[in-house]
Write a protein that holds these residues in place. Structure first.
Motif, short mmCIF file in Angstrom:
data_model
loop_
_atom_site.label_atom_id
_atom_site.label_comp_id
_atom_site.label_asym_id
_atom_site.label_seq_id
_atom_site.Cartn_x
_atom_site.Cartn_y
_atom_site.Cartn_z
N GLY A 274 1.29 -33.91 -0.13
CA GLY A 274 0.35 -34.95 -0.49
C GLY A 274 1.03 -36.03 -1.30
O GLY A 274 2.23 -35.98 -1.54
N LYS A 275 0.24 -36.99 -1.72
CA LYS A 275 0.76 -38.10 -2.53
C LYS A 275 0.63 -37.72 -4.00
O LYS A 275 -0.46 -37.37 -4.46
CB LYS A 275 -0.02 -39.37 -2.25
CG LYS A 275 0.54 -40.58 -2.99
CD LYS A 275 -0.21 -41.84 -2.64
CE LYS A 275 0.32 -42.36 -1.33
NZ LYS A 275 -0.11 -43.73 -1.05
N CYS B 283 -1.37 -34.06 -10.11
CA CYS B 283 -2.51 -34.39 -9.28
C CYS B 283 -1.97 -34.90 -7.96
O CYS B 283 -1.15 -35.83 -7.93
CB CYS B 283 -3.38 -35.45 -9.96
SG CYS B 283 -4.75 -35.99 -8.92
N GLY C 84 -2.98 -36.42 -4.12
CA GLY C 84 -4.01 -37.03 -3.29
C GLY C 84 -3.81 -36.62 -1.85
O GLY C 84 -2.68 -36.47 -1.39
N ASP C 85 -4.91 -36.43 -1.12
CA ASP C 85 -4.86 -36.00 0.28
C ASP C 85 -3.93 -34.79 0.44
O ASP C 85 -3.05 -34.77 1.30
CB ASP C 85 -4.42 -37.15 1.19
CG ASP C 85 -5.42 -38.29 1.17
OD1 ASP C 85 -6.63 -38.01 1.10
OD2 ASP C 85 -4.99 -39.46 1.22
N LYS D 99 -2.59 -31.21 1.39
CA LYS D 99 -2.74 -30.39 2.59
C LYS D 99 -1.88 -29.15 2.47
O LYS D 99 -0.70 -29.23 2.14
CB LYS D 99 -2.31 -31.22 3.81
CG LYS D 99 -2.36 -30.50 5.12
CD LYS D 99 -3.63 -30.82 5.84
CE LYS D 99 -3.59 -30.21 7.24
NZ LYS D 99 -4.79 -29.51 7.56
N GLU E 8 -7.75 -27.30 5.45
CA GLU E 8 -8.31 -28.65 5.43
C GLU E 8 -7.61 -29.51 4.37
O GLU E 8 -7.05 -29.00 3.40
CB GLU E 8 -9.81 -28.60 5.14
CG GLU E 8 -10.14 -28.12 3.73
CD GLU E 8 -11.63 -28.07 3.45
OE1 GLU E 8 -12.24 -29.14 3.32
OE2 GLU E 8 -12.14 -26.95 3.35
N THR E 9 -7.65 -30.81 4.57
CA THR E 9 -7.08 -31.75 3.60
C THR E 9 -8.05 -31.90 2.44
O THR E 9 -9.25 -32.05 2.64
CB THR E 9 -6.84 -33.12 4.27
OG1 THR E 9 -5.93 -32.95 5.35
CG2 THR E 9 -6.26 -34.12 3.28
N LEU E 10 -7.52 -31.85 1.24
CA LEU E 10 -8.33 -32.01 0.03
C LEU E 10 -8.11 -33.41 -0.52
O LEU E 10 -6.97 -33.87 -0.63
CB LEU E 10 -7.93 -30.97 -1.01
CG LEU E 10 -8.04 -29.52 -0.57
CD1 LEU E 10 -7.40 -28.61 -1.59
CD2 LEU E 10 -9.51 -29.16 -0.35
N TYR E 11 -9.19 -34.08 -0.86
CA TYR E 11 -9.10 -35.44 -1.39
C TYR E 11 -8.23 -35.46 -2.64
O TYR E 11 -7.37 -36.33 -2.79
CB TYR E 11 -10.51 -35.97 -1.68
CG TYR E 11 -10.53 -37.35 -2.28
CD1 TYR E 11 -10.13 -38.45 -1.53
CD2 TYR E 11 -10.94 -37.56 -3.59
CE1 TYR E 11 -10.13 -39.71 -2.07
CE2 TYR E 11 -10.95 -38.82 -4.14
CZ TYR E 11 -10.55 -39.90 -3.38
OH TYR E 11 -10.54 -41.15 -3.93
N ARG E 12 -8.44 -34.53 -3.56
CA ARG E 12 -7.64 -34.41 -4.78
C ARG E 12 -7.36 -32.93 -5.05
O ARG E 12 -8.23 -32.09 -4.86
CB ARG E 12 -8.37 -34.97 -6.01
CG ARG E 12 -8.60 -36.45 -5.98
CD ARG E 12 -7.31 -37.23 -6.24
NE ARG E 12 -7.54 -38.64 -6.31
CZ ARG E 12 -7.46 -39.48 -5.29
NH1 ARG E 12 -7.17 -39.01 -4.09
NH2 ARG E 12 -7.66 -40.77 -5.43
#
Length: 143
Positions: A32-33, A45, A47-48, A50, A55-59
């Motif tokens: 993720g980012k 933290c 972002g996105d 995986k 599933e991809t998590l927003y945070r």
């Protein structure tokens, strides 16, 4: 020791807003980012975020004690090389401020890894063209 610590956190800071791979102590791998980190706990933290097959998590907030390693998944942008290219077009008018990730051209145009961020007119347009050629020739992603 203080210099090494400062350099470590400069390197970690340079990965903020970049795609990373995080290996957890239990062997799980997340990508993720990197949006931020806490230097006291080394918590991060993403972002996105995986995890393979999930599933991809927003945070995703990951506590530092669970992290085994953080790996940069993309090539760092070479500001020094870009400054050298700009210097060819603007001789003796280019200053690199690596600590803040900015190149200043003619004391009025600011360029970073995304292109011209401050300045207008023909000189700024020329600096932007140098940036675009630099990115294209090196096969980098323009952000």
């Amino acid at each position: 020791m203080a210099l090494a610590r400062r350099r470590f956190f400069e390197e970690l800071s340079s990965t903020v807003n970049k795609n990373v791979r995080v290996v957890l102590r239990d062997g799980k791998v997340l990508t993720g980012k990197l949006l931020g980190y806490d230097p006291n706990t080394m918590s991060i933290c993403l972002g996105d975020a995986k995890e393979m097959g999930r599933e991809t998590l927003y945070r995703a907030f990951i506590y530092g004690d669970t992290i085994a390693g953080i790996y940069l998944a993309e090539r760092p942008f070479d500001l020094e090389a870009l400054a050298k290219e700009l210097e060819k077009v603007f001789p003796n008018m280019v200053k690199l401020y690596e600590d803040v990730g900015v190149i200043v051209v003619m004391d009025k145009i600011r360029v970073n890894e995304t292109g011209v961020i401050e300045g207008t007119g023909p000189a700024a347009e020329r600096a932007q063209r140098v940036y675009e050629r630099f990115v294209r020739e090196r096969g980098l992603k323009s952000t």
